[in-house]
Write an enzyme that holds these catalytic residues in place. Sequence first.
Site, PDB file in Angstrom:
ATOM      1  N   CYS A   1       0.854  -1.192   0.000  1.00 54.96           N
ATOM      2  CA  CYS A   1       0.000   0.000   0.000  1.00 54.96           C
ATOM      3  C   CYS A   1       0.894   1.248   0.000  1.00 54.96           C
ATOM      4  CB  CYS A   1      -0.892   0.010   1.234  1.00 54.96           C
ATOM      5  SG  CYS A   1      -2.055   1.407   1.265  1.00 54.96           S
TER       6      CYS A   1
ATOM      7  N   ASP B   1       0.449   3.767   1.687  1.00 52.21           N
ATOM      8  CA  ASP B   1       0.429   4.339   3.036  1.00 52.21           C
ATOM      9  C   ASP B   1       1.852   4.585   3.563  1.00 52.21           C
ATOM     10  OD1 ASP B   1       0.275   4.452   6.011  1.00 52.21           O
ATOM     11  OD2 ASP B   1      -1.856   4.094   5.649  1.00 52.21           O
TER      12      ASP B   1
ATOM     13  N   ARG C   1       3.014   4.644   6.369  1.00 55.91           N
ATOM     14  CA  ARG C   1       3.414   3.915   7.586  1.00 55.91           C
ATOM     15  C   ARG C   1       3.917   2.503   7.326  1.00 55.91           C
ATOM     16  NH1 ARG C   1      -2.253   4.994  10.346  1.00 55.91           N
ATOM     17  NH2 ARG C   1      -2.783   4.369   8.211  1.00 55.91           N
TER      18      ARG C   1
ATOM     19  N   HIS D   1      -2.230  -3.927   5.044  1.00 58.42           N
ATOM     20  CA  HIS D   1      -2.027  -3.521   6.446  1.00 58.42           C
ATOM     21  C   HIS D   1      -3.370  -3.182   7.075  1.00 58.42           C
ATOM     22  CE1 HIS D   1      -2.543   0.947   5.894  1.00 58.42           C
ATOM     23  NE2 HIS D   1      -2.362   0.577   4.646  1.00 58.42           N
TER      24      HIS D   1
ATOM     25  N   CYS E   1      -6.080   0.221   6.940  1.00 63.44           N
ATOM     26  CA  CYS E   1      -5.864   0.761   5.592  1.00 63.44           C
ATOM     27  C   CYS E   1      -6.986   1.729   5.205  1.00 63.44           C
ATOM     28  CB  CYS E   1      -5.785  -0.392   4.588  1.00 63.44           C
ATOM     29  SG  CYS E   1      -5.450   0.161   2.899  1.00 63.44           S
TER      30      CYS E   1
HETATM   31 CO    CO Z   1      -3.415   1.228   3.015  1.00 63.01          CO
END
Ligand code: CO
Length: 211
Positions: A43, A45, A47, A99, A102
């Site tokens: 992803c 993302d 993090r 994750h 999400c």
């Molecule tokens: Co995500």
Amino acid sequence: MEKFDQKLLRGNKEWVAQKNSEDSNYFKMLSQSQHPLALWIGCSDSRVPPNEVTKTHPGELFVQRNIANMVIHTDVNLLSVLDYSVNILGVTHVIVCGHYGCGGIKAAMSNMSFGLLDNWLRNIKDVYLLHQKELDGISDHTVRERRLVELNVIEQVRNVCKTSIIQNAWKLQKHPHVHGWVDDISNGLIKDLEISVRSNEDMHKIYKYDL
Ligand code: CO
């Protein structure tokens, strides 16, 4: 106050200095070739940085990231990365890593419209529908959301395997193995969903290619 772009450039200089102090040949070696053993599909993302969460170094992971780690068979970007990493770089593992928490999954479970992004998230809504019975049976919203994160990874692993790129590689070299993982950003640990696939034996026959 230092602007964020300047902070990034300063950070880069500090990183280069650190690497050079550890090994004066580091960048010379790195610039010569790459031999990643895995393709990471994750992803976007911020993090879940692949190298950091797996304690790997530059050169070890070939990476493709998008919102909610999707594998969509009309995505020429992803298909190009998959083809190149499997057939030219010869990666022996393809890892789809989602994750918990999400934002893409949360958005797809809602009825909100996000403009253009709705078209991307539609693919996640389709995953929900495939597993509607199981998901509708989970009353707690957070638990249902976490399960959709897992089911979405499972479906994206299947999507990787459905490509002729992977099926052809399996026929020629018995690789790569395709794995489904979920990163728990609340404690940093990655959960292996233990669904690794290395052949098209269990795939529905409609997706199998005569290669
Ligand atoms: Co995500």
